[in-house]
Design a protein around this motif. Structure first.
Motif, PDB file in Angstrom:
ATOM      1  N   TRP A 175      37.194  40.236  42.511  1.00  0.00           N
ATOM      2  CA  TRP A 175      35.787  40.537  42.740  1.00  0.00           C
ATOM      3  C   TRP A 175      35.161  39.494  43.662  1.00  0.00           C
ATOM      4  N   THR A 176      34.201  39.951  44.459  1.00  0.00           N
ATOM      5  CA  THR A 176      33.376  39.061  45.265  1.00  0.00           C
ATOM      6  C   THR A 176      31.921  39.246  44.858  1.00  0.00           C
ATOM      7  N   PHE A 177      31.104  38.269  45.191  1.00  0.00           N
ATOM      8  CA  PHE A 177      29.724  38.219  44.713  1.00  0.00           C
ATOM      9  C   PHE A 177      28.786  37.874  45.853  1.00  0.00           C
ATOM     10  N   ARG A 223      32.196  33.704  38.140  1.00  0.00           N
ATOM     11  CA  ARG A 223      32.662  34.141  39.460  1.00  0.00           C
ATOM     12  C   ARG A 223      34.095  33.676  39.714  1.00  0.00           C
ATOM     13  N   TYR A 236      36.532  36.015  37.258  1.00  0.00           N
ATOM     14  CA  TYR A 236      36.702  37.424  37.611  1.00  0.00           C
ATOM     15  C   TYR A 236      37.109  37.609  39.070  1.00  0.00           C
ATOM     16  N   GLY A 237      36.779  36.625  39.911  1.00  0.00           N
ATOM     17  CA  GLY A 237      37.323  36.655  41.256  1.00  0.00           C
ATOM     18  C   GLY A 237      38.834  36.493  41.248  1.00  0.00           C
ATOM     19  N   HIS A 271      38.783  47.303  31.519  1.00  0.00           N
ATOM     20  CA  HIS A 271      38.931  47.399  32.961  1.00  0.00           C
ATOM     21  C   HIS A 271      40.301  47.966  33.354  1.00  0.00           C
ATOM     22  N   ILE A 315      27.652  41.957  42.000  1.00  0.00           N
ATOM     23  CA  ILE A 315      29.105  42.099  41.995  1.00  0.00           C
ATOM     24  C   ILE A 315      29.438  43.196  43.001  1.00  0.00           C
ATOM     25  N   ASN A 316      30.149  42.839  44.042  1.00  0.00           N
ATOM     26  CA  ASN A 316      30.376  43.767  45.140  1.00  0.00           C
ATOM     27  C   ASN A 316      31.443  44.801  44.804  1.00  0.00           C
ATOM     28  N   VAL A 360      31.989  47.360  42.689  1.00  0.00           N
ATOM     29  CA  VAL A 360      32.508  47.755  41.378  1.00  0.00           C
ATOM     30  C   VAL A 360      31.871  49.075  40.957  1.00  0.00           C
ATOM     31  N   GLY A 383      39.961  46.496  38.222  1.00  0.00           N
ATOM     32  CA  GLY A 383      38.766  45.903  37.644  1.00  0.00           C
ATOM     33  C   GLY A 383      37.651  46.871  37.331  1.00  0.00           C
ATOM     34  N   ASP A 384      37.726  48.119  37.821  1.00  0.00           N
ATOM     35  CA  ASP A 384      36.671  49.081  37.511  1.00  0.00           C
ATOM     36  C   ASP A 384      36.672  49.419  36.022  1.00  0.00           C
TER      37      ASP A 384
END
Length: 291
Positions: free
Chosen positions: A210-212, A201, A204-205, A125, A223-224, A226, A65-66
């Motif tokens: 991803w977590t938020f 959320r 993309y989760g 990504h 966005i945690n 990234v 996802g980066d």
């Protein structure tokens, strides 16, 4: 974006100390060194006195996802090349098509695309298994084309569950690492505006894991973990990605924006550095940051 005009409001959630993920902390340190803090590329030592080992840009390697590529979408790419070359010092070269350009001196790699009716930053990504990622996109309510072989690896065009376009790239990990010769105008932060934050959320989760975390503005979310760092802001008219570019002297960059026909607010000191809200000479929004 918000009444505070602070692009990182969605990131800040107070001052409670946390223990960040070690891999994320290493990547962040490397990007800050590469982009802003030490343009000569000398190593920066860790804050951890028990290890105190140099961290260089080669230690930064994207996770699922980066961001591995971005394209600045503009109405007129020739005007955009002149503007961002003057403001950010980008070295801009012709692309494979007349409407495209390549930005030669930034990391992750970047380009520009003209003839676009909505100014935004298109994101590509990293994924480790592109077919599995495409299946997750479709299952989460998005659309995805087939993966195609490119000189950079397997790539596929997608849209999320609210119609925002993006791409996935499966490339050898060596090809994803930041280049050693990066230059000015690096991405420091991404503000992603979307209509429905819950749908964002959820999508993309599911796709990237991803977590938020809640931010300090209404419907703002961090966005945690990234890279580059990012936040999301719901309740917006349409999906748009607004970049923050690092500059060594924000006051000088503000003057350059105005001289090139754009607009820029007076530099404002924030807890993390000095910023300015800007538009280019075609009305496309971005931020400048000196951290």
């Amino acid at each position: 974006m918000s009444d505070s005009h602070d692009p990182l409001d969605v990131l800040r959630v107070g001052y409670a100390p946390v223990a960040p993920d070690a891999a994320f902390a290493a990547r962040l340190r490397a990007r800050l060194e590469l982009a802003v803090l030490n343009p000569m590329g000398a190593p920066m030592t860790s804050n951890d006195a028990t290890t105190a080992t140099p961290v260089t840009q080669q230690s930064a390697e994207p996770r699922e996802g980066d961001l591995v590529y971005s394209s600045l979408w503009l109405p007129d790419v020739a005007r955009g090349a002149a503007f961002y070359g003057a403001v950010l010092g980008w070295r801009i070269q012709p692309g494979h098509q007349p409407k495209n350009r390549v930005v030669a001196n930034v990391t992750p790699p970047a380009g520009m695309s003209g003839e676009q009716d909505h100014g935004t930053l298109f994101l590509c990504h990293a994924v480790d298994d592109i077919e599995a990622a495409l299946a997750r996109v479709r299952a989460a309510g998005g659309t995805a084309g087939d993966a195609n072989r490119s000189p950079y690896g397997l790539i596929a065009d997608c849209t999320d569950n609210q119609g925002m376009r993006f791409a996935l790239l499966n490339a050898p990990r060596a090809d994803r690492r930041p280049k050693a010769d990066s230059g000015p105008g690096e991405l420091l932060y991404l503000t992603i505006e979307t209509r429905d934050s819950a749908l964002y959320r959820e999508f993309y989760g599911s796709v990237f894991g991803w977590t938020f975390a809640p931010g300090r503005v209404d419907d703002g979310w961090r966005i945690n973990g990234v890279s580059p760092m990012g936040g999301m802001h719901g309740g917006q008219e349409r999906s748009t990605v607004v970049p923050m570019y690092g500059v060594p002297d924000v006051a000088a960059a503000v003057a350059a924006v105005r001289a090139a026909g754009g607009t820029a607010t007076e530099p404002e000191r924030m807890p993390y550095g000095t910023t300015s809200d800007c538009t280019d000479d075609q009305g496309v929004r971005f931020y400048l940051g000196q951290v």
